[in-house]
Design a protein around this motif. Sequence first.
Motif, PDB file in Angstrom:
ATOM      1  N   UNK A 138      22.658 -12.067 -95.544  1.00 33.00           N
ATOM      2  CA  UNK A 138      23.117 -10.847 -96.167  1.00 33.00           C
ATOM      3  C   UNK A 138      23.063 -10.988 -97.694  1.00 33.00           C
ATOM      4  N   UNK A 139      22.659  -9.914 -98.339  1.00 31.30           N
ATOM      5  CA  UNK A 139      22.597  -9.876 -99.800  1.00 31.30           C
ATOM      6  C   UNK A 139      23.878  -9.218-100.289  1.00 31.30           C
ATOM      7  N   UNK A 140      24.692  -9.973-101.012  1.00 33.64           N
ATOM      8  CA  UNK A 140      25.993  -9.458-101.450  1.00 33.64           C
ATOM      9  C   UNK A 140      25.842  -8.618-102.712  1.00 33.64           C
ATOM     10  N   UNK A 141      26.368  -7.397-102.647  1.00 35.14           N
ATOM     11  CA  UNK A 141      26.368  -6.497-103.804  1.00 35.14           C
ATOM     12  C   UNK A 141      27.725  -6.582-104.489  1.00 35.14           C
ATOM     13  N   UNK A 142      28.777  -6.289-103.746  1.00 37.89           N
ATOM     14  CA  UNK A 142      30.154  -6.455-104.208  1.00 37.89           C
ATOM     15  C   UNK A 142      30.909  -7.179-103.098  1.00 37.89           C
ATOM     16  N   UNK A 143      32.231  -7.312-103.260  1.00 36.88           N
ATOM     17  CA  UNK A 143      33.023  -7.974-102.223  1.00 36.88           C
ATOM     18  C   UNK A 143      32.986  -7.196-100.910  1.00 36.88           C
ATOM     19  N   UNK A 144      32.907  -5.868-101.015  1.00 35.26           N
ATOM     20  CA  UNK A 144      32.947  -5.023 -99.818  1.00 35.26           C
ATOM     21  C   UNK A 144      31.569  -4.577 -99.328  1.00 35.26           C
ATOM     22  N   UNK A 145      30.580  -4.603-100.205  1.00 32.23           N
ATOM     23  CA  UNK A 145      29.253  -4.085 -99.854  1.00 32.23           C
ATOM     24  C   UNK A 145      28.248  -5.225 -99.819  1.00 32.23           C
ATOM     25  N   UNK A 146      27.521  -5.312 -98.725  1.00 31.39           N
ATOM     26  CA  UNK A 146      26.421  -6.275 -98.631  1.00 31.39           C
ATOM     27  C   UNK A 146      25.287  -5.637 -97.836  1.00 31.39           C
ATOM     28  N   UNK A 147      24.066  -6.029 -98.196  1.00 27.46           N
ATOM     29  CA  UNK A 147      22.870  -5.455 -97.572  1.00 27.46           C
ATOM     30  C   UNK A 147      22.267  -6.433 -96.577  1.00 27.46           C
ATOM     31  N   UNK A 148      21.745  -5.876 -95.522  1.00 25.77           N
ATOM     32  CA  UNK A 148      20.992  -6.664 -94.562  1.00 25.77           C
ATOM     33  C   UNK A 148      19.563  -6.780 -95.106  1.00 25.77           C
ATOM     34  N   UNK A 149      18.996  -7.964 -95.196  1.00 25.80           N
ATOM     35  CA  UNK A 149      17.630  -8.109 -95.707  1.00 25.80           C
ATOM     36  C   UNK A 149      16.602  -7.306 -94.911  1.00 25.80           C
ATOM     37  N   UNK A 150      16.931  -6.947 -93.670  1.00 27.56           N
ATOM     38  CA  UNK A 150      16.020  -6.151 -92.849  1.00 27.56           C
ATOM     39  C   UNK A 150      15.833  -4.736 -93.402  1.00 27.56           C
ATOM     40  N   UNK A 151      16.804  -4.260 -94.221  1.00 29.89           N
ATOM     41  CA  UNK A 151      16.718  -2.917 -94.792  1.00 29.89           C
ATOM     42  C   UNK A 151      15.700  -2.846 -95.930  1.00 29.89           C
ATOM     43  N   UNK A 152      15.312  -4.001 -96.455  1.00 29.94           N
ATOM     44  CA  UNK A 152      14.396  -4.063 -97.588  1.00 29.94           C
ATOM     45  C   UNK A 152      12.984  -4.320 -97.082  1.00 29.94           C
ATOM     46  N   UNK A 153      12.056  -3.513 -97.564  1.00 32.29           N
ATOM     47  CA  UNK A 153      10.653  -3.674 -97.184  1.00 32.29           C
ATOM     48  C   UNK A 153       9.875  -4.123 -98.421  1.00 32.29           C
ATOM     49  N   UNK A 154       9.127  -5.208 -98.290  1.00 34.07           N
ATOM     50  CA  UNK A 154       8.357  -5.727 -99.425  1.00 34.07           C
ATOM     51  C   UNK A 154       6.867  -5.688 -99.094  1.00 34.07           C
ATOM     52  N   UNK A 155       6.092  -5.206-100.075  1.00 36.49           N
ATOM     53  CA  UNK A 155       4.639  -5.275 -99.954  1.00 36.49           C
ATOM     54  C   UNK A 155       4.122  -5.949-101.218  1.00 36.49           C
ATOM     55  N   UNK A 156       3.025  -6.654-101.069  1.00 35.35           N
ATOM     56  CA  UNK A 156       2.468  -7.390-102.193  1.00 35.35           C
ATOM     57  C   UNK A 156       1.162  -6.751-102.630  1.00 35.35           C
ATOM     58  N   UNK A 157       1.053  -6.535-103.930  1.00 35.53           N
ATOM     59  CA  UNK A 157      -0.136  -5.899-104.496  1.00 35.53           C
ATOM     60  C   UNK A 157      -0.642  -6.747-105.649  1.00 35.53           C
ATOM     61  N   UNK A 158      -1.858  -6.487-106.063  1.00 36.84           N
ATOM     62  CA  UNK A 158      -2.415  -7.229-107.190  1.00 36.84           C
ATOM     63  C   UNK A 158      -1.772  -6.754-108.484  1.00 36.84           C
ATOM     64  N   UNK A 159      -1.484  -7.705-109.343  1.00 38.58           N
ATOM     65  CA  UNK A 159      -0.796  -7.393-110.594  1.00 38.58           C
ATOM     66  C   UNK A 159      -1.748  -7.510-111.764  1.00 38.58           C
TER      67      UNK A 159
END
Length: 140
Positions: A1-22
Motif C-alpha cells: 500500500x502507498x501511504x498518503x496520510x495516516x488515514x488514506x492509502x492507495x492500493x498499487x493496483x489502482x495505478x496504471x503505468x505505461x512506458x514511452x520513449x523520452x
Amino acid sequence: MIEITERISLDPEEIEETFVRASGPGGQNVNKVSTAVQLRFDIRHSPSLPEAVRLRAERLAGKRLTKDGVLVLTAARFRSQERNREDAVERLVALLQEAAQRPEPRRPTRPSRAAKQRRVDTKTQRGSIKKLRQRPPRDD
C-alpha cells in the motif's frame, strides 16, 4: 500500500503505468529504451479516496485530468525507468497529500474606521498634488 496520510492509502493496483520513449538526456540510449513513465490514476472511481479529497484532487489536477476523471502524470526527468517510476509516484502522492489537507475557511473582514480614513486622506493628498501640476489661471 502507498501511504498518503495516516488515514488514506492507495492500493498499487489502482495505478496504471505505461512506458514511452523520452526526449532529453540519454544519448543513443534514448532512441532504444522506453524510460519515460506515464502514470494513470482514476481519481473519480478510486475507492481509496474520500469524497472531499477526491473533489479537491480533481481541482488541483487541472489539465492533467481527463474527461473521464483519470489523472495522467508523465515523468521523464531521469535516464532510468525505475527512477522515473519513483518520481511519478512521488508526484502523485504529493498531489493527493495536498488534496487531503482541508483548506482553512476564509473569514470575511471589514476595514477599520482608521483604515478608511487613511485611504480617504491619501486620495485627498494625491488630488492636491495633481492640482498643483495645472497651469496657473491667467490674470488678464
